[in-house]
Design an enzyme around this catalytic site. Structure first.
Site, PDB file in Angstrom:
ATOM      1  N   HIS A 286       0.837  -1.193   0.000  1.00 30.93           N
ATOM      2  CA  HIS A 286       0.000   0.000   0.000  1.00 30.93           C
ATOM      3  C   HIS A 286       0.876   1.249   0.000  1.00 30.93           C
ATOM      4  O   HIS A 286       1.927   1.293   0.642  1.00 30.93           O
ATOM      5  CB  HIS A 286      -0.910   0.016   1.227  1.00 30.93           C
ATOM      6  CG  HIS A 286      -2.046  -0.962   1.137  1.00 30.93           C
ATOM      7  ND1 HIS A 286      -2.836  -1.083   0.015  1.00 30.93           N
ATOM      8  CD2 HIS A 286      -2.532  -1.866   2.034  1.00 30.93           C
ATOM      9  CE1 HIS A 286      -3.752  -2.012   0.221  1.00 30.93           C
ATOM     10  NE2 HIS A 286      -3.591  -2.512   1.434  1.00 30.93           N
ATOM     11  N   CYS A 335      -0.087   2.145  -5.417  1.00 27.97           N
ATOM     12  CA  CYS A 335      -1.036   3.115  -5.961  1.00 27.97           C
ATOM     13  C   CYS A 335      -0.524   4.530  -5.724  1.00 27.97           C
ATOM     14  O   CYS A 335       0.296   4.773  -4.834  1.00 27.97           O
ATOM     15  CB  CYS A 335      -2.398   2.937  -5.315  1.00 27.97           C
ATOM     16  SG  CYS A 335      -3.161   1.350  -5.723  1.00 27.97           S
TER      17      CYS A 335
END
Length: 672
Positions: A286, A335
């Site tokens: 993440h 991301c």
């Protein structure tokens, strides 16, 4: 039996600062009593040193001197040691030599660049302290100059072939140091004409680049404590580590690490980088981005994120630049969306324009990175194509452009994920470039491999059964341990061997978020084909505070009795290298030898007990993240814009997550 005097330890030369206390040592063996006498060369003659009648000569170095030791016995036998030189360097800056100095090379004088407008003589000089006196080896454009092994090199008449970048490697038994680079350039019309005529018309000789060393840090956060889990980072890190090792990288690979562990690991990774080295940092997990600043999310980040729970990527890059590396590659498989518009920006400072930096983003700005699951195995889209091109002998940016093009042709992520490249690389350097090797470089590589490998161990129980222990390192903080029966007495039957964790390792298993079923998939990929009767997974090795205790239970029946027996052995494995590295006890040099090795100490007890099985952890399977309703990314990637900023403050706050849906891909994202 010795019949004459034999010198067993010769004195060694040294280069030390003024008034440095030094001991010269000469030892010998003989059948009779020996007498020692030290001499020094003084005013064109050899002078006896008063009181210098012991094997050790203690001096305070005040001027450069030559010394020799005479050893004689009562039978008038006499031998002399080799002459040694104690060179004294004056006028060193205060504090230049640290109080803890043990004789490792310290460069005092760096070579300086020279530009000449005609064919003039040139001299480059490098001076260093060291005990023993250091050896010197010069390199031109990364190529070893075999005959240039003195402190200085002289070029009587500079020719175009003499021009380039010079480095000096200074080494002794304590290690090595590299000088700063010095360039020799030649100007003038006659030089340009000579250079042009040396190359055939229409042909350009390719320039070869070398790395002083290669170090890679790979981190994959798979299993989060408070956030959606990911599928692919573990496999991606494993596959990349194999490929990078094949092209000479020393690799540190970690999975599922906390904020503190990430910070410590990154710090030690930076310590392993040196001048002229290639450094590569890869992170999968993440992450998020705002205004060109990227952040990584550790597995223990709370819900919601706080600024102090994330790690700045730009900060890492700045520290890599400070190590004066020749190439810095940062690959981010995360991301790049931002959802907290209320958070204020932090201070940003420009990166140094050294022309050696490459960013490879798995996706473009304000977009998400995806994973693909193929049966029981998962892979990130980025690594799926990166591993096809990373071994190619071409400029890093050109290699990444081919990855970008392949991702663009993948129908699973068309319109969803477009890779982005940013760089300031002004030389055609490749990850496959050769390493500028010397004898100490080879030793460094061998010792690095020794740290990461554990040899097979043979264990014998009192009943006569022999078991072989085999260790397979999957990541720096995860090892598979296998036990295999190799010898079984004929009177024993129904034999079973079970590996068990110690209490400390059991506690680490409870605190670790590694999910066994993902590791089982990886085990199938990494298996070397050898059969085993029992397997034990040791993960979270970076958390170990002490040596690892393995419990080995052997259950068997005897044809001579109806009773079933159990024998138990406890084996001690030295504290894992990655745990010592993160504690700072093994981070001074890549080439420091692992004195502990992989010796196992056996302690055995025997007792009859009922047969028991070795239970494994049971955790629920990972769920996929949904990704319907994405914000579309741009159709084109920015392929050559230079990284412009560095974040000097801690990270922004990120809010909670939500899930989105897609039938083939999983997105690495956190939603508000």
């Amino acid at each position: 039996m010795l019949k004459e005097i034999v010198i067993t330890e010769q004195p060694v030369s040294a280069c030390v600062p003024l008034d440095f206390p030094l001991t010269l040592c000469c030892k010998a063996q003989a059948p009779a009593m020996l007498h020692y006498q030290w001499f020094q060369w003084w005013e064109h003659s050899c002078k006896e040193i008063p009181g210098g009648n012991q094997p050790d000569l203690h001096i305070v170095a005040r001027q450069t001197q030559l010394y020799v030791c005479r050893i004689s016995d009562q039978h008038q036998g006499t031998v002399f040691s080799q002459w040694v030189k104690v060179k004294v360097i004056n006028n060193l800056p205060k504090g230049f030599v640290p109080p803890s100095w043990q004789g490792e090379p310290l460069i005092v004088t760096q070579p300086e660049s020279v530009h000449v407008t005609s064919q003039h003589p040139v001299q480059l000089h490098c001076c260093a302290l060291g005990i023993p006196a250091p050896q010197f080896q010069w390199y031109l454009n990364g190529n070893c100059l075999a005959k240039k092994r003195r402190q200085q090199i002289q070029i009587k008449t500079v020719k175009p072939t003499d021009c380039g970048s010079y480095l000096c490697c200074v080494s002794n038994v304590h290690g090595e140091r590299w000088s700063e680079s010095a360039d020799i350039t030649l100007g003038g019309e006659d030089v340009q004409t000579s250079q042009k005529s040396s190359v055939s018309p229409g042909r350009r000789q390719p320039e070869v680049y070398f790395a002083a060393g290669k170090v890679a840090l790979l981190i994959g956060n798979n299993s989060y404590l408070n956030h959606p889990n990911l599928l692919a980072p573990m496999v991606d890190v494993w596959e990349l580590s194999i490929l990078l090792r094949s092209i000479g990288f020393c690799v540190i690979s970690l999975v599922d690490v906390t904020h503190t562990e990430m910070l410590i690991t990154i710090t030690q990774f930076l310590h392993l980088l040196d001048r002229g080295a290639y450094g590569l940092f890869y992170y999968a997990g993440h992450g998020y981005e705002r205004s060109g600043r990227n952040y990584m999310v550790p597995i223990d980040a709370p819900q919601p994120y706080k600024p102090e729970n994330c790690i700045s990527v730009q900060k890492i890059l700045q520290k890599m630049q400070d190590r004066k590396t020749a190439l810095n590659v940062v690959l981010l498989d995360t991301c790049r969306k931002w959802y907290n518009s209320d958070c204020s920006l932090s201070k940003v400072y420009p990166l140094k324009p050294w022309g050696n930096t490459v960013y490879g983003f798995a996706t473009c700005e304000n977009s998400e990175a995806y994973e693909v699951q193929d049966g029981e195995f998962s892979s990130g889209i980025f690594v799926k194509y990166l591993k096809k091109h990373i071994l190619k002998e071409k400029k890093v940016t050109h290699m990444l452009e081919e990855v970008l093009e392949d991702i663009g042709r993948d129908p699973l992520v068309t319109g969803k994920q477009v890779m982005e490249i940013r760089h300031s690389l002004n030389e055609p350097r490749s990850l496959t470039d050769p390493i500028c090797t010397s004898g100490s470089d080879c030793l460094r590589r061998i010792n690095w491999e020794q740290k990461n490998e554990m040899p097979k161990q043979a264990i014998q129980f009192s009943c006569g059964v022999e078991v072989e222990l085999r260790f397979q390192k999957v990541f720096s903080n995860l090892t598979h341990t296998f036990a295999r029966l190799t010898s079984v007495p004929s009177h024993l039957t129904d034999i079973r061997v079970i590996l068990c964790k110690s209490s400390e390792m059991a506690e680490l298993s409870l605190t670790s978020s590694c999910r066994p079923h993902y590791l089982d998939s990886l085990l199938a990929l990494s298996s070397d084909g050898e059969e085993a009767d029992s397997m034990l997974r040791l993960h979270g090795l970076q958390k170990c505070q002490n040596d690892i205790i393995l419990k080995i239970d052997l259950h068997y029946s005897s044809l001579e009795a109806s009773t079933r027996f159990q024998e138990t052995m406890h084996h001690t494995i030295p504290k894992p290298w990655i745990a010592r590295l993160l504690s700072g006890k093994d981070a001074t040099s890549v080439c420091k030898v692992n004195e502990a090795g992989a010796t196992l100490h056996d302690h055995m007890t025997t007792k009859p007990t009922p047969l028991t099985t070795n239970s494994s952890d049971n955790k629920p399977p990972a769920h996929r993240l949904d990704n319907a309703g994405r914000m579309p990314c741009s159709a084109q990637s920015k392929s050559c814009s230079e990284p412009e900023e560095n974040d000097e403050s801690d990270i922004f706050t990120l809010q909670t997550t939500s899930d989105k849906k897609e039938s083939f891909c999983t997105v690495r994202t956190d939603k508000k």
